[in-house]
Write a protein that holds these residues in place. Sequence first.
Motif, PDB file in Angstrom:
ATOM      1  N   VAL A   1       8.667  13.676   0.965  1.00 22.21           N
ATOM      2  CA  VAL A   1       9.142  13.662  -0.415  1.00 22.21           C
ATOM      3  C   VAL A   1      10.090  12.489  -0.639  1.00 22.21           C
ATOM      4  O   VAL A   1      10.012  11.781  -1.650  1.00 22.21           O
ATOM      5  CB  VAL A   1       9.841  14.994  -0.767  1.00 22.21           C
ATOM      6  N   GLU A   2      10.983  12.256   0.326  1.00 23.18           N
ATOM      7  CA  GLU A   2      11.912  11.135   0.215  1.00 23.18           C
ATOM      8  C   GLU A   2      11.174   9.805   0.195  1.00 23.18           C
ATOM      9  O   GLU A   2      11.505   8.904  -0.583  1.00 23.18           O
ATOM     10  CB  GLU A   2      12.903  11.175   1.390  1.00 23.18           C
ATOM     11  N   THR A   3      10.141   9.678   1.045  1.00 21.18           N
ATOM     12  CA  THR A   3       9.332   8.460   1.075  1.00 21.18           C
ATOM     13  C   THR A   3       8.630   8.233  -0.261  1.00 21.18           C
ATOM     14  O   THR A   3       8.582   7.113  -0.785  1.00 21.18           O
ATOM     15  CB  THR A   3       8.289   8.540   2.203  1.00 21.18           C
ATOM     16  N   LEU A   4       8.103   9.320  -0.832  1.00 22.63           N
ATOM     17  CA  LEU A   4       7.431   9.235  -2.131  1.00 22.63           C
ATOM     18  C   LEU A   4       8.393   8.778  -3.217  1.00 22.63           C
ATOM     19  O   LEU A   4       8.082   7.880  -4.008  1.00 22.63           O
ATOM     20  CB  LEU A   4       6.836  10.591  -2.498  1.00 22.63           C
ATOM     21  N   ILE A   5       9.576   9.377  -3.263  1.00 24.75           N
ATOM     22  CA  ILE A   5      10.539   9.030  -4.306  1.00 24.75           C
ATOM     23  C   ILE A   5      10.963   7.571  -4.177  1.00 24.75           C
ATOM     24  O   ILE A   5      11.095   6.849  -5.174  1.00 24.75           O
ATOM     25  CB  ILE A   5      11.750   9.974  -4.245  1.00 24.75           C
ATOM     26  N   ALA A   6      11.194   7.114  -2.947  1.00 29.77           N
ATOM     27  CA  ALA A   6      11.579   5.715  -2.733  1.00 29.77           C
ATOM     28  C   ALA A   6      10.478   4.780  -3.226  1.00 29.77           C
ATOM     29  O   ALA A   6      10.752   3.760  -3.882  1.00 29.77           O
ATOM     30  CB  ALA A   6      11.867   5.478  -1.257  1.00 29.77           C
ATOM     31  N   PHE A   7       9.221   5.112  -2.921  1.00 29.81           N
ATOM     32  CA  PHE A   7       8.093   4.280  -3.353  1.00 29.81           C
ATOM     33  C   PHE A   7       7.982   4.294  -4.870  1.00 29.81           C
ATOM     34  O   PHE A   7       7.748   3.250  -5.508  1.00 29.81           O
ATOM     35  CB  PHE A   7       6.804   4.799  -2.706  1.00 29.81           C
ATOM     36  N   PHE A   8       8.151   5.473  -5.463  1.00 33.18           N
ATOM     37  CA  PHE A   8       8.074   5.636  -6.917  1.00 33.18           C
ATOM     38  C   PHE A   8       9.150   4.805  -7.614  1.00 33.18           C
ATOM     39  O   PHE A   8       8.881   4.112  -8.606  1.00 33.18           O
ATOM     40  CB  PHE A   8       8.236   7.122  -7.256  1.00 33.18           C
TER      41      PHE A   8
ATOM     42  N   LEU B   1       1.866  15.553   0.635  1.00 35.54           N
ATOM     43  CA  LEU B   1       3.230  15.751   1.139  1.00 35.54           C
ATOM     44  C   LEU B   1       3.288  16.947   2.085  1.00 35.54           C
ATOM     45  O   LEU B   1       2.825  18.044   1.760  1.00 35.54           O
ATOM     46  CB  LEU B   1       4.194  15.965  -0.031  1.00 35.54           C
ATOM     47  N   ARG B   2       3.899  16.735   3.267  1.00 37.66           N
ATOM     48  CA  ARG B   2       3.953  17.799   4.270  1.00 37.66           C
ATOM     49  C   ARG B   2       5.362  18.138   4.727  1.00 37.66           C
ATOM     50  O   ARG B   2       5.558  19.102   5.456  1.00 37.66           O
ATOM     51  CB  ARG B   2       3.104  17.396   5.490  1.00 37.66           C
ATOM     52  N   SER B   3       6.331  17.332   4.339  1.00 39.66           N
ATOM     53  CA  SER B   3       7.705  17.562   4.772  1.00 39.66           C
ATOM     54  C   SER B   3       8.655  16.966   3.741  1.00 39.66           C
ATOM     55  O   SER B   3       8.246  16.194   2.861  1.00 39.66           O
ATOM     56  CB  SER B   3       7.957  16.924   6.142  1.00 39.66           C
TER      57      SER B   3
ATOM     58  N   ARG C   1       0.833  -1.208   0.000  1.00 39.63           N
ATOM     59  CA  ARG C   1       0.000   0.000   0.000  1.00 39.63           C
ATOM     60  C   ARG C   1       0.869   1.259   0.000  1.00 39.63           C
ATOM     61  O   ARG C   1       1.864   1.348   0.725  1.00 39.63           O
ATOM     62  CB  ARG C   1      -0.912   0.000   1.228  1.00 39.63           C
ATOM     63  N   PHE C   2       0.475   2.207  -0.810  1.00 36.39           N
ATOM     64  CA  PHE C   2       1.087   3.537  -0.767  1.00 36.39           C
ATOM     65  C   PHE C   2       0.917   4.077   0.648  1.00 36.39           C
ATOM     66  O   PHE C   2      -0.148   3.900   1.247  1.00 36.39           O
ATOM     67  CB  PHE C   2       0.397   4.451  -1.768  1.00 36.39           C
ATOM     68  N   PRO C   3       1.958   4.716   1.226  1.00 34.99           N
ATOM     69  CA  PRO C   3       1.848   5.168   2.625  1.00 34.99           C
ATOM     70  C   PRO C   3       0.555   5.925   2.897  1.00 34.99           C
ATOM     71  O   PRO C   3       0.280   6.953   2.275  1.00 34.99           O
ATOM     72  CB  PRO C   3       3.077   6.070   2.784  1.00 34.99           C
ATOM     73  N   ALA C   4      -0.245   5.388   3.826  1.00 28.61           N
ATOM     74  CA  ALA C   4      -1.566   5.969   4.112  1.00 28.61           C
ATOM     75  C   ALA C   4      -1.461   7.384   4.640  1.00 28.61           C
ATOM     76  O   ALA C   4      -2.364   8.201   4.452  1.00 28.61           O
ATOM     77  CB  ALA C   4      -2.315   5.086   5.101  1.00 28.61           C
ATOM     78  N   SER C   5      -0.363   7.702   5.308  1.00 27.71           N
ATOM     79  CA  SER C   5      -0.188   9.055   5.837  1.00 27.71           C
ATOM     80  C   SER C   5      -0.039  10.076   4.716  1.00 27.71           C
ATOM     81  O   SER C   5      -0.353  11.257   4.893  1.00 27.71           O
ATOM     82  CB  SER C   5       1.038   9.107   6.755  1.00 27.71           C
ATOM     83  N   LEU C   6       0.441   9.621   3.549  1.00 29.51           N
ATOM     84  CA  LEU C   6       0.587  10.523   2.407  1.00 29.51           C
ATOM     85  C   LEU C   6      -0.694  10.601   1.581  1.00 29.51           C
ATOM     86  O   LEU C   6      -1.037  11.643   1.047  1.00 29.51           O
ATOM     87  CB  LEU C   6       1.746  10.065   1.521  1.00 29.51           C
ATOM     88  N   SER C   7      -1.393   9.472   1.456  1.00 25.54           N
ATOM     89  CA  SER C   7      -2.640   9.488   0.674  1.00 25.54           C
ATOM     90  C   SER C   7      -3.763  10.223   1.405  1.00 25.54           C
ATOM     91  O   SER C   7      -4.758  10.605   0.790  1.00 25.54           O
ATOM     92  CB  SER C   7      -3.084   8.062   0.349  1.00 25.54           C
TER      93      SER C   7
END
Length: 210
Positions: A59-66, A53-55, A7-13
Motif C-alpha cells: 500500500v505504501e509503495t502504491l501511494i508513493a507511486f501515485f 496489494l498483499r501487504s 514501470r508500475f511495480p511488476a510485483s503489484l500488477s
Amino acid sequence: MTFHDVRFPASLSFGALGGPERRTEIVTLANGFEERNTPWAHARRRYDAGLGLRSLDDVETLIAFFEARQGQLIGFRWKDWSDYLSCKPSCAVAASDQLIAVGDETTRVFQLTKSYRSGGAVYKRPISKPVRGSVRTEVGGVLFRQGVDYAVDYDRGLLTFANAPDAGAEVRAGYEFDVPVRFDTDVIMTSVSSFQAGEVPNVPVIEVRL
C-alpha cells in the motif's frame, strides 16, 4: 511532461484484474435487425491495481507511486502479465515472432505491432512501449544487430534501419512490451483495519493513447 518512462511495480500488477475494452455502437432497426459500428480502431485496456496489494508495504509503495505521478496527470508503463510478449507465454522471444512489414527499398522506419489472429480475422495492435533490451529483429530471415543495423525508439515503438530493407523482404521482430497507462482516479482511499480484514482499495488504471 505527461508521461514518465517508469514501470508500475511488476510485483503489484501481477495480481491485478483487467484486459481490453472495445466500444461498439449498436442500433436495433424496426425490423429487428441490428447495425453495429465502432468509433475505435484499437482496444483500450483497463486494470484494477488494488487487487495486487498483499501487504501494508505494498500500500505504501502504491501511494508513493501515485503521488509521484500526481494522480491522473502523468502516465506510466504497466506490465500486463496476461499479454506482454510478442510470442505465446510458453515460448521465448525470438526475432521471427511478429511480421512487422514487407520491405520496399524505400521505407526505413517501421512501427512495432502485434497480430492477434482468430480464424481468418487479424487485428494488428501498435506497440509503443517495448521493454528496453528485449527487441530482436530480422529481415529476410537474417538476424540484424541493434545499434549497428537498426535502432529502437523505446518511447514510441519505432524501428529505424540504417538501410531500407530490400523489396519483398519480411521485416520481423520479437520483444517484450508494456502498456502506456495512467491512473483513472485522483483519489485513493485506504484503511488499515479494512485492508487487514481482506478488503483492498479500488485503484483503476486505464490505457492512454500516445
